[in-house]
Write an enzyme that holds these catalytic residues in place. Structure first.
Site, PDB file in Angstrom:
ATOM      1  N   ASP A 261       0.865  -0.984   0.117  1.00 20.97           N
ATOM      2  CA  ASP A 261       0.068  -0.055   0.261  1.00 20.97           C
ATOM      3  C   ASP A 261       0.799   1.129   0.024  1.00 20.97           C
ATOM      4  OD1 ASP A 261      -3.051   0.608   0.557  1.00 20.97           O
ATOM      5  OD2 ASP A 261      -1.923   2.104   1.570  1.00 20.97           O
ATOM      6  N   TYR A 411      -3.714  11.139   1.164  1.00 25.67           N
ATOM      7  CA  TYR A 411      -4.213  11.053  -0.429  1.00 25.67           C
ATOM      8  C   TYR A 411      -4.276  12.354  -0.829  1.00 25.67           C
ATOM      9  CZ  TYR A 411      -5.528   5.845   0.463  1.00 25.67           C
ATOM     10  OH  TYR A 411      -5.533   4.802   0.968  1.00 25.67           O
ATOM     11  N   HIS A 468      -4.454  -7.863  -0.293  1.00 28.21           N
ATOM     12  CA  HIS A 468      -4.080  -6.457  -0.024  1.00 28.21           C
ATOM     13  C   HIS A 468      -3.407  -6.363   1.266  1.00 28.21           C
ATOM     14  CE1 HIS A 468      -3.411  -2.361  -0.799  1.00 28.21           C
ATOM     15  NE2 HIS A 468      -3.991  -1.889   0.441  1.00 28.21           N
TER      16      HIS A 468
END
Length: 494
Positions: A261, A411, A468
């Site tokens: 990630d 983000y 993930h």
């Protein structure tokens, strides 16, 4: 017979038949060696030899010299940058209180639920029928005090870097006779935390063979117990610089890196900034966003003639149908990304105020990102791979630190402009690299694509299961793949 062209100063590129104007006939030169060459021929020979030599040296030098990106500098604390910074490392313990637990319970008891649509399962997000079961366990059975002790199982520390209190755990092995201890940093992503690595830590630090790892697990600034930046602009390159300073402060001059990630981008940036310090880079997430015509050709031919573009049958199975698995699927799963990359503070208000809202927001990712087929299940398949204690412990790290909004801002900071225009996107990675390709990861990257950016790919593994959150879900698979990668790197150095 080879046919070439000759370049002359006055006439440019000329055909072979004009060659006699420049060189004598072979019969005249036979047996004369260099003495038989006229001045023009000697000059041409010298220039050609020097040119070939310089080109050879350049190619060798280019392969050996690792391109880097500048480390830069930053200050993320409150107010103006201070003239000096406390560089001491302080022990830290996770703590809780009755007041904290009572406030949590009060907020849980006041939750308003929305009835789900019939047969919607997890297709609309976290199904509120199952959410009530999770919350009931949280309210009546989950023991936060006990989990705090679990968190404190490993030594925690904090140190000030660029104006921020940076949190990390440091786990040192008990070195056995004949055993080498290798430094390693593990970096998490969103919506995870350092706690994701608690199951893999003993597999790395309590090894019985010839190698064990001393592991550093930091919290990204703005996540968990690391202080959030107070200024705009903190991205993966800034986090990489902070973590490089952390490793230097701890006395490590060479080390391995592992991440998924956001962690995969951060450790990649670390390798780009200081390749001489990074013995090896191991990732479990890799998205290729830049391939040009090569990517287009690879996609067009890969499904039908995979061997022509370096793909395997497993690549074809994971990639195709391409638009369904890589475009439409990402559209279904990336709504959160668009919100957090644009207006994180707006959405963050709700999940920072409601513990149940926060749990739904975070745990829905642990459902779908572990296996996309979990959307078809009433309970999202959450307890197939994880325990509620582990899942809620990760949620509590966000809740008790109030760090969900600052984690969402990461983000915005990384995606406020085109990532492809950043210097790290334009710079290759030259350190030894290993990749563990888990079958349920959001995007698949074939080995051939990985080589476009990672110039020294030592290991590429198709993992048998997992998604993930690899360290959290499949700690043994990830640990085994990482160790075999390290062995390959170390054996080549001998």
């Amino acid at each position: 017979m080879a046919v070439g062209y000759v370049f002359t100063e006055t006439h440019g590129l000329r055909a072979p038949q004009a060659e006699e104007e420049i060189m004598e006939t072979p019969s005249k030169n036979k047996g004369k060696g260099l003495n038989g060459l006229n001045p023009q021929q000697l000059q041409l020979l010298v220039v050609s030899s020097v040119g070939v030599g310089l080109l050879t040296c350049y190619m060798l030098f280019k392969k050996r010299v690792a391109k880097t990106i500048p480390m830069g500098e930053g200050w993320w604390g409150r107010g103006e940058k201070q003239l000096s910074e406390d560089t001491k490392i302080y022990p830290f313990r996770v703590e809780t209180s009755e007041a904290e637990i009572q406030d949590l319970n009060r907020r849980i008891d006041q939750t308003r639920y929305t009835e789900p649509l019939e047969d919607s399962r997890f297709h609309y997000g976290f199904n509120s029928v199952y959410l009530k079961k999770v919350v009931s366990y949280w309210r009546n059975q989950f023991d936060w005090k006990k989990q705090v002790e679990v968190l404190n199982k490993y030594p925690h520390f904090k140190t000030k870097i660029e104006g921020l209190d940076v949190h990390f755990i440091r786990v040192s092995p008990e070195q056995r006779e004949g055993q080498r201890v290798v430094p390693l940093m593990l970096v998490h992503g969103w919506p995870g935390s350092f706690f994701e690595f608690y199951k893999i830590l003993p597999l790395l630090t309590e090894r019985q063979d010839d190698v064990a790892f001393e592991v550093i697990c930091p919290s990204i600034p703005g996540y968990g117990y690391s202080e959030a930046p107070h200024k705009m602009g903190f991205n993966t390159m800034d986090a990489a610089r902070v973590f490089l300073k952390l490793m230097e402060r701890l006395g490590f001059t060479e080390f391995y890196l592992q991440g998924g990630d956001w962690g995969s981008l951060i450790v990649t940036n670390m390798a780009q900034m200081k390749p001489d310090c990074v013995k090896g880079l191991h990732l479990n997430m890799l998205a290729v966003t830049k391939g040009g015509a090569g990517l287009v050709i690879s996609l067009l031919l890969g499904r039908y003639l995979p061997f022509l573009v370096g793909m395997t049958r497993e690549d074809v199975r994971r990639l195709y149908p391409y638009f369904e698995k890589n475009v439409y699927e990402m559209l279904r799963e990336s709504g959160y990304l668009h919100i957090q990359a644009t207006k994180p503070d707006t959405a963050g208000c709700g999940v920072n105020d409601s513990p149940v809202g926060l749990a739904a927001y975070i745990l829905e990712k642990f459902s779908t990102w572990t296996d996309k087929q979990n959307r078809d299940l009433e309970d999202g398949g959450l307890e197939r791979k994880y325990s509620l204690d582990d899942l809620l412990t990760n949620v509590m790290i966000y809740w008790t630190t109030g760090s969900i909004v600052s984690s969402m801002r990461f983000y915005k900071e990384n995606l406020k402009s085109d990532p492809q225009n950043r210097i790290d996107s334009k710079t290759g990675i030259y350190v030894p690299m290993g990749f563990a390709a888990f079958p349920q990861e959001l995007l698949h990257c074939p080995k051939a694509w990985a080589r476009w950016r990672f110039k020294d790919l030592r290991s590429y593994s198709y993992m048998s299961s997992g998604g993930h959150f690899a360290a959290f879900e499949e700690p043994k698979l990830l640990a085994d793949d990482f160790v075999q990668f390290v062995r390959k790197v170390e054996s080549k150095k001998k």
